[in-house]
Enzyme design. Sequence first.
Site, mmCIF file in Angstrom:
data_model
loop_
_atom_site.group_PDB
_atom_site.id
_atom_site.type_symbol
_atom_site.label_atom_id
_atom_site.label_comp_id
_atom_site.label_asym_id
_atom_site.label_seq_id
_atom_site.Cartn_x
_atom_site.Cartn_y
_atom_site.Cartn_z
ATOM 1 N N TRP A 173 0.849 -1.074 0.028
ATOM 2 C CA TRP A 173 -0.081 -0.024 0.059
ATOM 3 C C TRP A 173 0.805 0.922 -0.063
ATOM 4 C CZ3 TRP A 173 -0.179 4.161 3.501
ATOM 5 C CH2 TRP A 173 -1.484 4.885 3.301
ATOM 6 N N ASP A 340 -16.395 12.053 -2.110
ATOM 7 C CA ASP A 340 -15.768 10.872 -1.522
ATOM 8 C C ASP A 340 -16.563 10.370 -0.217
ATOM 9 O OD1 ASP A 340 -13.551 8.702 -0.475
ATOM 10 O OD2 ASP A 340 -12.751 9.633 -2.790
ATOM 11 N N ASP A 341 -15.717 9.469 0.281
ATOM 12 C CA ASP A 341 -16.489 8.610 1.411
ATOM 13 C C ASP A 341 -17.040 9.809 2.623
ATOM 14 O OD1 ASP A 341 -17.153 6.874 3.444
ATOM 15 O OD2 ASP A 341 -14.950 6.223 3.726
ATOM 16 N N ARG A 417 -10.162 -2.008 9.064
ATOM 17 C CA ARG A 417 -10.904 -0.592 8.819
ATOM 18 C C ARG A 417 -12.390 -0.631 9.402
ATOM 19 N NH1 ARG A 417 -12.627 2.738 3.927
ATOM 20 N NH2 ARG A 417 -11.889 4.790 4.479
ATOM 21 N N LYS A 450 -16.643 6.163 -8.244
ATOM 22 C CA LYS A 450 -15.380 5.680 -7.854
ATOM 23 C C LYS A 450 -15.699 4.321 -6.795
ATOM 24 C CE LYS A 450 -11.158 6.822 -5.528
ATOM 25 N NZ LYS A 450 -10.307 7.900 -4.800
ATOM 26 N N TRP A 451 -15.403 3.022 -7.348
ATOM 27 C CA TRP A 451 -15.812 1.993 -6.607
ATOM 28 C C TRP A 451 -14.343 1.415 -5.875
ATOM 29 C CZ3 TRP A 451 -20.318 -1.051 -8.272
ATOM 30 C CH2 TRP A 451 -20.640 -2.114 -7.387
ATOM 31 N N ASP A 452 -14.675 1.606 -4.529
ATOM 32 C CA ASP A 452 -13.612 1.095 -3.724
ATOM 33 C C ASP A 452 -13.728 -0.348 -2.925
ATOM 34 O OD1 ASP A 452 -11.072 1.567 -2.477
ATOM 35 O OD2 ASP A 452 -11.572 3.566 -1.789
ATOM 36 N N ASN A 454 -11.574 -1.911 0.095
ATOM 37 C CA ASN A 454 -10.671 -1.556 1.157
ATOM 38 C C ASN A 454 -10.205 -2.566 2.194
ATOM 39 O OD1 ASN A 454 -9.546 1.476 0.614
ATOM 40 N ND2 ASN A 454 -11.722 1.891 1.186
ATOM 41 N N CYS A 498 -10.899 1.064 -7.613
ATOM 42 C CA CYS A 498 -10.048 1.624 -6.620
ATOM 43 C C CYS A 498 -9.938 0.498 -5.375
ATOM 44 C CB CYS A 498 -10.392 3.013 -6.153
ATOM 45 S SG CYS A 498 -9.475 3.572 -4.686
ATOM 46 N N ASP A 520 -2.843 5.445 -3.278
ATOM 47 C CA ASP A 520 -3.069 6.329 -2.515
ATOM 48 C C ASP A 520 -2.093 7.460 -2.229
ATOM 49 O OD1 ASP A 520 -5.620 5.637 -2.121
ATOM 50 O OD2 ASP A 520 -5.515 4.673 -0.051
#
Length: 701
Positions: A173, A340-341, A417, A450-452, A454, A498, A520
């Site tokens: 990362w 974003d988030d 997370r 934007k398809w994340d 994490n 993403c 990132d």
Amino acid sequence: MIETGNDGRTWLLTGPTSSYALRLTDADELLHLHWGPRVTPADVAELAAIPLPPERGFESRFDGHEEYPVEGGPRFAEPALIVRSGTVRGTAWSFRDAVVDGDALRLRFHDDLAGLLLVLNYRLREGHDVLERWADLTHTGQDDTLEVLRADSATWSLPLRDSWRLSQLHGRWGAESVLARSTLTYGEKTIGSRRGHTGHQHLPWVALDPHGSATEEHGEVWSCALAWSGSWRIATRQLPGGRVQITGGCGHDDTGLVLLEPGETFTTPVFAGVWSAEGFGGASAAWHRWQLEHVVPRADQDRPVLYNSWEATGFEVGEAQQRTLAERAAAIGAELFVVDDGWFGTRTSDRSGLGDWTPNRDRFPDGLAPLATTVHELGMQFGIWVEPEMVNPDSDLYRRNPEWVQHVPGRVPAQFRNQLVLNLAREDVASYVEDQVHRLLESAPIDYVKWDFNRCFTDPGWPGEPYPQRLWVDHVRALYGILDRLRAAHPTVAFEACSGGGGRVDLGILARTDQVWTSDNTDPADRLAIQYGFSQLHPARVMAAWVTDSPNHQMNGRVSSLRFRFVSAMAGVLGVGGHLTHWSEEDLAEARRWIDLYKSVRPVVQRGRLYRIGQPDGAGLSAVQYVLGDETVVLVYLRSQRFGEEPPPLRLRGLDPGATYVCRDSGREHRGAVLTHHGLRTGLSGDLDAAVFRLRRTRTG
């Protein structure tokens, strides 16, 4: 072009500069003959007449020569295919037929005892040297279930050479796509992911050059890349006799991929390969052109300049504040504004809200439509961040359906997370996810998603499922299906892949998204190395790159000029992620100038032929140059100046030596031969300096 030999048992696939040949023996053994420069059918006939090595007691004469090694019989090389059916182990093939259909070749084999049909597929698109390979497995029996433990997409065989150098892209990362090269030794070198997604640690790509002699522009390079977005493996083997083979496919080990019931078929992902005589740059150019023409959706459309509000706001998202940022973004020339988030559910931190994809009513009282309308009125498109494959335990979705997450009965699921992974392999979960995103896209005029993703898989359990291993493959299949259907239902919406940066970058996801978030890490100096590695396989058209604040608080605190940050990010799809309300009027005005400049060179950067000049990890100059028709764009960087010496002129590539080129900024004329052999004086100095040069070919002779 595909040619079949007179005996119907040799095949030759030929592209603009390369050929690939194979033959079938009288005993139905499929042998590899050639992969490299163009050859003729007469050449193939001579290669086919060369006998295999003699039999030896402890060696197999097939190892290193077979086109698709399998388990069973007189062979010891690692098999590309391992299946189990009742008490049956291994496979024994009889040739059925060969079908040539346009640019595709299909070779069909059958194992009567296992009840298995194997189809080896080859596709060489017109005008390209990238050969696409994959396999189809069909259970033709009537009774037993057939378990596929391993089904690699292809095995690539290289010619016998004294030594080889292996190139790969490794990382973690914040440090993805770092190019590493090493001498290949005897044994097996395996890269891959057992994380459920492509992973930050390796991109599914390798390249080999004999004797380590290839340069950026010269020498032979063989290169392979896998189109799969889940767990995967690519193994490069130097066998005891010196021959080298590369196998690759989905799944990281042999614990099981799928169960096939009678009549069912499993299709492996594509494992593509390309040979180039023009060094690593030539191989990259072949990969880029093929992806832009046959992989990436709408690649002929240039991607807009993006502004993303994440680094400005974090989770503190609100409608009024986003409007203010949107006004500033529009003023500097952004064309796409992305929230974003933090806009949904109870998402005030990373501890809650994932899975509840409806706007937070305290933050967006009337939903997203009013903000999206304002953004459109400002002349920009509107985008939104989502992470649909995940869920927080503190969410309405999890409280309703705790059984929907991947988990092992009796174990406490691990959280990263503060989130868990939804089991998309379940049809009800996949249907819910698709419906939620579909409803979101219908709720407001949204142009971009934007398809994340994490979080890696850590608890790949599926209570009640008799074959829980299938979630590794079926999760990815479900994701692909969701994206395919959403794109069909919303054809004007663009998607970015993403995964905490570059954790899901591969040819499989790129077939379904318009661009990817590269890393990132937005530090412009670090990004040069990341982008250098990324460009070995993927084109600038899909590489999202942002300009963020200085010092770079997320990664290293490095201070850099707005000039250096912009020129670094202009090497791909330009975006801005800084806190614009904290930028001075001078900074905003300068940003507007850089964005205007980027728009003038965007078609060349996003669709031109890329040349890498120098490596960005040294103290001197490095550059990326793009050529499209008569236009040339050069982005040049100086990491640091030594001893007060002016950096040497930058020798450009891909120019017509007999032509005159005009610098669009200075008006100076340059001869192509001079720019190529003597170079362009850049005027850079100090540390972290950068510049953009725009050249236009005006006449020849």
